[in-house]
Design an enzyme around this catalytic site. Structure first.
Site, PDB file in Angstrom:
ATOM      1  CG  ASP A  75      44.433  38.276  45.740  1.00  0.00           C
ATOM      2  OD1 ASP A  75      44.540  37.109  45.314  1.00  0.00           O
ATOM      3  OD2 ASP A  75      43.389  38.713  46.253  1.00  0.00           O
ATOM      4  CD  GLN A  76      40.825  42.433  39.878  1.00  0.00           C
ATOM      5  OE1 GLN A  76      40.290  41.535  39.257  1.00  0.00           O
ATOM      6  NE2 GLN A  76      41.261  43.545  39.304  1.00  0.00           N
TER       7      GLN A  76
END
Length: 198
Positions: A75-76
């Site tokens: 995830d970012q």
């Protein structure tokens, strides 16, 4: 005895085409499975904590369905002075994000987690990427958004494309992290989980 020595399936727990393209660079066979995880931030959650929690939640969710596999979750979250900026989704929101980020340094918190339920393996790490945006004009922002339409990217810019023209500097230790999957960390963790990379 043979089953114990058989290589485990590798699964990318993600719907991101960018992560799929990045993982393909390793020339490994892998499947892609949607993790179906709620990505709503918790009250008071920092961008770094949010990215870390979601990467692990995605890997665990897919590993629960495929317990024998080695599962990668990632995830970012774009971090502007402690405030999480997600994927804009629309032209208007992308415009607002880029206006807020111009002249600023944004930290893209890119988390990765690797889980194999059968072996009990679980590791996660985060690759922070410091990105300094130029002091962009409204005309530059509009021209960029019309050209690339990065509405599915955290922070409204694709550094691997024309978005590089928006930036003054990128500072990190894992070059693919900004695109969405830190491959140096990913390689380290899947090797530790028993996946032969080379």
């Amino acid at each position: 005895m043979t089953d114990a020595l058989a290589p485990r399936a590798l699964i990318l727990g993600s719907t991101s085409r960018y992560r799929r393209e990045l993982l393909s660079r390793l020339r490994l066979d892998f499947d892609v499975v949607s993790p179906e995880v709620d990505e709503t931030p918790l009250a008071g959650e920092t961008p770094q904590a949010l990215a870390s929690r979601l990467a692990l939640a995605k890997a665990r969710a897919v590993a629960a369905r495929f317990p024998q596999a080695v599962v990668i979750g990632s995830d970012q979250v774009a971090d502007l002075a402690g405030e999480p900026l997600g994927k804009p989704g629309t032209h208007e929101r992308a415009t607002a994000q880029l206006r807020r980020m111009r002249g600023q340094t944004v930290i893209f918190q890119t988390a990765v987690a690797v889980v194999c339920q059968a072996s009990g393996f679980e590791q996660s790490d985060i690759a922070p990427v410091r990105v300094t945006f130029r002091d962009l004009t409204d005309a530059e922002i509009e021209a960029y958004l019309q050209a690339e339409q990065p509405y599915d990217c955290a922070g409204s810019a694709k550094s691997e494309g024309l978005g590089i023209a928006l930036l003054e500097a990128i500072d990190n230790d894992d070059p693919s992290a900004l695109v969405g999957l830190p491959l140096i960390r990913t390689c380290r963790m899947i090797r530790a989980a028993g996946v032969k990379v080379l």
